[in-house]
Design a protein around this motif. Structure first.
Motif, PDB file in Angstrom:
ATOM      1  N   THR A 145       0.838  -1.194  -0.074  1.00  0.00           N
ATOM      2  CA  THR A 145      -0.019   0.126  -0.102  1.00  0.00           C
ATOM      3  C   THR A 145       0.969   1.281   0.009  1.00  0.00           C
ATOM      4  O   THR A 145       1.772   1.499   0.910  1.00  0.00           O
ATOM      5  CB  THR A 145      -1.064   0.056   1.147  1.00  0.00           C
ATOM      6  OG1 THR A 145      -1.650  -1.205   1.108  1.00  0.00           O
ATOM      7  CG2 THR A 145      -1.750   1.286   1.082  1.00  0.00           C
TER       8      THR A 145
ATOM      9  N   THR B  84       0.924   5.296   0.299  1.00  0.00           N
ATOM     10  CA  THR B  84       0.447   6.447   0.450  1.00  0.00           C
ATOM     11  C   THR B  84       1.057   7.686   0.281  1.00  0.00           C
ATOM     12  O   THR B  84       2.002   7.999   0.692  1.00  0.00           O
ATOM     13  CB  THR B  84       0.038   6.423   2.076  1.00  0.00           C
ATOM     14  OG1 THR B  84      -0.502   5.041   2.505  1.00  0.00           O
ATOM     15  CG2 THR B  84      -0.879   7.587   2.416  1.00  0.00           C
ATOM     16  N   ASN B  85       0.338   8.623  -0.762  1.00  0.00           N
ATOM     17  CA  ASN B  85       1.003   9.803  -1.286  1.00  0.00           C
ATOM     18  C   ASN B  85       0.745  10.779  -0.114  1.00  0.00           C
ATOM     19  O   ASN B  85      -0.253  11.572  -0.516  1.00  0.00           O
ATOM     20  CB  ASN B  85       0.838  10.006  -2.507  1.00  0.00           C
ATOM     21  CG  ASN B  85       1.431  11.502  -2.970  1.00  0.00           C
ATOM     22  OD1 ASN B  85       2.182  12.184  -2.347  1.00  0.00           O
ATOM     23  ND2 ASN B  85       1.300  11.775  -4.211  1.00  0.00           N
ATOM     24  N   ARG B  86       1.653  11.385   0.812  1.00  0.00           N
ATOM     25  CA  ARG B  86       1.188  12.369   1.826  1.00  0.00           C
ATOM     26  C   ARG B  86       1.316  13.662   1.264  1.00  0.00           C
ATOM     27  O   ARG B  86       1.205  14.682   2.025  1.00  0.00           O
ATOM     28  CB  ARG B  86       1.810  12.008   3.186  1.00  0.00           C
ATOM     29  CG  ARG B  86       1.444  10.780   3.840  1.00  0.00           C
ATOM     30  CD  ARG B  86       2.190  10.377   5.188  1.00  0.00           C
ATOM     31  NE  ARG B  86       1.637   9.155   5.644  1.00  0.00           N
ATOM     32  CZ  ARG B  86       2.104   7.882   5.204  1.00  0.00           C
ATOM     33  NH1 ARG B  86       3.189   7.805   4.493  1.00  0.00           N
ATOM     34  NH2 ARG B  86       1.816   6.827   5.925  1.00  0.00           N
TER      35      ARG B  86
ATOM     36  N   PRO C  32       0.587  14.674  -7.034  1.00  0.00           N
ATOM     37  CA  PRO C  32       0.895  13.546  -7.523  1.00  0.00           C
ATOM     38  C   PRO C  32       2.370  12.866  -7.890  1.00  0.00           C
ATOM     39  O   PRO C  32       3.139  13.809  -8.118  1.00  0.00           O
ATOM     40  CB  PRO C  32       0.031  13.425  -8.867  1.00  0.00           C
ATOM     41  CG  PRO C  32       0.116  14.849  -9.345  1.00  0.00           C
ATOM     42  CD  PRO C  32       0.395  15.615  -8.206  1.00  0.00           C
TER      43      PRO C  32
ATOM     44  N   VAL D 237       0.324   8.296  -8.071  1.00  0.00           N
ATOM     45  CA  VAL D 237      -0.612   8.314  -7.114  1.00  0.00           C
ATOM     46  C   VAL D 237      -1.097   9.770  -6.729  1.00  0.00           C
ATOM     47  O   VAL D 237      -0.279  10.439  -6.674  1.00  0.00           O
ATOM     48  CB  VAL D 237       0.041   7.787  -5.854  1.00  0.00           C
ATOM     49  CG1 VAL D 237      -0.899   7.666  -4.741  1.00  0.00           C
ATOM     50  CG2 VAL D 237       0.448   6.323  -5.925  1.00  0.00           C
ATOM     51  N   ALA D 238      -2.426  10.082  -6.784  1.00  0.00           N
ATOM     52  CA  ALA D 238      -2.760  11.430  -6.619  1.00  0.00           C
ATOM     53  C   ALA D 238      -2.241  11.776  -5.140  1.00  0.00           C
ATOM     54  O   ALA D 238      -1.942  11.149  -4.407  1.00  0.00           O
ATOM     55  CB  ALA D 238      -4.157  11.154  -6.687  1.00  0.00           C
TER      56      ALA D 238
ATOM     57  N   GLY E 249      -2.176  13.071  -1.517  1.00  0.00           N
ATOM     58  CA  GLY E 249      -3.234  12.591  -0.427  1.00  0.00           C
ATOM     59  C   GLY E 249      -3.779  11.160  -0.713  1.00  0.00           C
ATOM     60  O   GLY E 249      -4.597  10.673   0.099  1.00  0.00           O
ATOM     61  N   GLY E 250      -3.509  10.469  -1.856  1.00  0.00           N
ATOM     62  CA  GLY E 250      -4.129   9.260  -2.313  1.00  0.00           C
ATOM     63  C   GLY E 250      -3.332   8.096  -1.842  1.00  0.00           C
ATOM     64  O   GLY E 250      -2.280   8.118  -1.302  1.00  0.00           O
ATOM     65  N   THR E 251      -3.997   6.972  -2.167  1.00  0.00           N
ATOM     66  CA  THR E 251      -3.322   5.709  -1.975  1.00  0.00           C
ATOM     67  C   THR E 251      -3.554   4.781  -3.220  1.00  0.00           C
ATOM     68  O   THR E 251      -4.342   5.112  -4.097  1.00  0.00           O
ATOM     69  CB  THR E 251      -3.797   4.929  -0.595  1.00  0.00           C
ATOM     70  OG1 THR E 251      -5.224   4.595  -0.991  1.00  0.00           O
ATOM     71  CG2 THR E 251      -3.596   5.467   0.548  1.00  0.00           C
ATOM     72  N   ALA E 252      -2.408   3.763  -3.195  1.00  0.00           N
ATOM     73  CA  ALA E 252      -2.732   2.957  -4.428  1.00  0.00           C
ATOM     74  C   ALA E 252      -2.068   1.534  -3.834  1.00  0.00           C
ATOM     75  O   ALA E 252      -1.257   1.334  -2.985  1.00  0.00           O
ATOM     76  CB  ALA E 252      -1.586   3.394  -5.532  1.00  0.00           C
TER      77      ALA E 252
END
Length: 163
Positions: A98, A100-102, A106, A133-134, A136-139
């Motif tokens: 997982t 997580t882009n904090r 992107p 990965v956007a 604030g998003g996760t991938a």
């Protein structure tokens, strides 16, 4: 593979124990055969260990090369979490990731996952590239070993870069 080699060596030993070509004692033939089999088993085991070690070193070098090709990457080990390692039907190890882009923009990620034995020795390595990965998003992604791994296997993030 190791079990197959040892099984062939043991089977060969069973055949040798009943043979004596020079009219000598059966005990002498057995000792000679046992010595030859012990030597063959040792060589086979060393060859297997050397082959496995070479495969791990090769995978590690390929992973390092893939990471080195990333230009301007920033350390992102803290952005990657590993799930529970499982063995698939082919005997290869899979571990879910997982990312997580904090940050507020992107990023793409390139992640090296090391597969190790219970003593921390490198068994294999894989590189996973996660597309953008956007902010604030996760991938989700999956790292898969390149070959079947025996024994206790653990996974850890070797390096992770975002760019």
């Amino acid at each position: 593979m190791r079990r197959l080699v040892v099984g062939a060596v043991v089977a060969g030993g069973l055949v040798l124990t009943g043979c004596s070509s020079d009219g000598g004692s059966a005990s002498s033939a057995v000792q000679s055969g046992a010595s030859a089999l012990a030597s063959a088993a040792s060589s086979a085991a060393n060859g297997f260990a050397s082959s496995a070690s070479s495969a791990a070193a090769s995978a590690g070098a390929a992973a390092s090369s893939a990471l080195a090709s990333v230009k301007g990457g920033l350390d992102a080990n803290g952005d990657v979490a590993l799930g529970t390692l499982v063995t698939d039907a082919d005997g290869k190890s899979d571990v879910p990731l997982t990312v997580t882009n904090r940050t507020s923009q992107p990023y793409r990620y390139t992640i090296q996952v090391s597969f190790e034995d219970g003593s921390g020795n490198l068994l294999d390595a894989a590189v996973v590239t996660v597309p953008e990965v956007a902010a604030g998003g996760t991938a989700q992604a999956t790292a898969k070993s390149n070959r079947k791994l025996d024994g206790t296997v653990t996974a850890k993030v070797g390096s992770a870069l975002r760019y």
